[in-house]
Design a protein around this motif. Structure first.
Motif, PDB file in Angstrom:
ATOM      1  N   ARG A 105      -1.623  -4.018   6.939  1.00  0.00           N
ATOM      2  CA  ARG A 105      -1.593  -4.468   5.539  1.00  0.00           C
ATOM      3  C   ARG A 105      -2.826  -5.281   5.143  1.00  0.00           C
ATOM      4  N   PHE A 108      -4.258  -5.119   1.467  1.00  0.00           N
ATOM      5  CA  PHE A 108      -3.618  -5.906   0.413  1.00  0.00           C
ATOM      6  C   PHE A 108      -4.012  -7.372   0.492  1.00  0.00           C
ATOM      7  N   ASP A 109      -4.885  -7.702   1.424  1.00  0.00           N
ATOM      8  CA  ASP A 109      -5.296  -9.093   1.674  1.00  0.00           C
ATOM      9  C   ASP A 109      -6.633  -9.366   0.980  1.00  0.00           C
ATOM     10  N   TYR A 110      -6.565 -10.002  -0.172  1.00  0.00           N
ATOM     11  CA  TYR A 110      -7.775 -10.257  -0.962  1.00  0.00           C
ATOM     12  C   TYR A 110      -8.815 -11.043  -0.163  1.00  0.00           C
ATOM     13  N   LEU A 121      -5.835  -4.000  -7.475  1.00  0.00           N
ATOM     14  CA  LEU A 121      -5.883  -3.375  -6.154  1.00  0.00           C
ATOM     15  C   LEU A 121      -4.771  -2.343  -6.021  1.00  0.00           C
ATOM     16  N   ARG A 122      -5.153  -1.127  -5.630  1.00  0.00           N
ATOM     17  CA  ARG A 122      -4.184  -0.064  -5.380  1.00  0.00           C
ATOM     18  C   ARG A 122      -4.549   0.619  -4.061  1.00  0.00           C
ATOM     19  N   VAL A 123      -3.521   0.941  -3.280  1.00  0.00           N
ATOM     20  CA  VAL A 123      -3.731   1.638  -2.017  1.00  0.00           C
ATOM     21  C   VAL A 123      -2.849   2.882  -2.019  1.00  0.00           C
ATOM     22  N   ASP A 169       4.212  -1.822  -1.972  1.00  0.00           N
ATOM     23  CA  ASP A 169       3.049  -1.662  -2.853  1.00  0.00           C
ATOM     24  C   ASP A 169       2.145  -0.495  -2.470  1.00  0.00           C
ATOM     25  N   LEU A 170       2.478   0.258  -1.454  1.00  0.00           N
ATOM     26  CA  LEU A 170       1.685   1.412  -1.042  1.00  0.00           C
ATOM     27  C   LEU A 170       2.104   2.606  -1.897  1.00  0.00           C
TER      28      LEU A 170
END
Length: 192
Positions: A105, A108-110, A121-123, A169-170
Motif C-alpha cells: 500500500r 497510497f502513502d503521500y 491519487l488513484r491506483v 481504494d484500489l
C-alpha cells in the motif's frame, strides 16, 4: 488540482494499452493535461544495457539479480519523475507492475511518494486470468519476457490479485474483454 494515476498489474494484463486508451478521455474529462510515464519506456534501454554488462543477457529483466539490484532504482526513478511533473502542475499517468508497492500500500502513502496532499491519487490494478496473460506475453514476443516464459512456474508465484484490505481504494479493472461501458466506468472512478 493535479492527479497521479497509477496503472499497475502483472505482465500481459494490458496496463500500457489501457493507459494509452484512457489518457485522451481523461484529459477531456478533467480539462487538464496529463503526461504518460511507462517504466519500460523510461528505463528499458538502461536496464537492458546494465543487464547485458552484468549477465550477458540484455533481456534478463526478471532474474533474482535484476530484482535485487535494479528494480528499486527503476521504480524510484519512475515515482521521482512523476513527482517532478506534479510539482510543475502536470498530472501524470504512471504505468508499471508496482506489485510490491500495491501489496504494501505504498502507492497510497503521500509521504513515501513525496507528493503534496492536494494531489488526487488513484491506483488502478489491471488484471486478467493467468492463462490470458501468458498467451498475451507469448503473442507480443517481447524479448524482455523471455525470462518470465522460461521460468514461468517461478514467475507465476509472484502473480497475485489483490484482495482484502489491500483493495481499499484500489480501482480493480478486469482487462480480459472490456466493453466501452467498462472503460467509461473506470474513467468516471478515476475522475470522480
Amino acid at each position: 488540482m493535479t492527479s497521479l494515476v497509477f496503472f499497475c498489474g502483472h505482465a500481459g494484463t494490458g496496463k500500457t494499452t489501457l493507459a494509452k486508451k484512457l489518457i485522451g478521455p481523461l484529459m477531456k474529462a478533467s480539462g487538464k493535461p496529463f503526461c504518460l510515464l511507462d517504466k519500460d519506456t523510461l528505463f528499458g534501454g538502461y536496464s537492458a544495457a546494465a543487464m547485458a554488462m552484468l549477465t550477458g543477457d540484455p533481456n534478463d529483466r526478471d532474474s533474482p539479480l535484476f530484482l535485487q539490484h535494479l528494480r528499486e532504482p527503476e521504480y524510484r526513478g519512475l515515482i521521482d519523475t512523476a513527482r517532478d511533473n506534479l510539482e510543475l502542475g502536470i498530472s501524470t499517468l504512471v504505468v508499471g507492475p508496482l506489485s510490491r508497492e500495491v501489496r504494501e500500500r505504498r502507492l497510497f502513502d503521500y509521504a513515501w511518494l513525496g507528493i503534496a496532499r492536494d494531489v488526487r491519487l488513484r491506483v488502478v490494478w489491471v488484471h486478467v486470468a493467468e492463462e490470458t496473460a501468458r498467451q498475451r506475453i507469448v503473442e507480443r514476443a517481447n524479448p524482455n519476457d523471455a525470462y518470465k516464459l522460461a521460468h514461468w512456474d517461478e514467475y507465476r508465484q509472484r502473480r497475485f490479485v489483490p484482495s482484502g484490505a489491500i483493495c481499499d481504494d484500489l480501482l480493480m479493472f478486469d482487462n480480459s474483454a472490456p466493453t466501452q461501458a467498462d472503460y467509461d466506468a473506470l474513467l468516471a472512478r478515476i475522475v470522480g
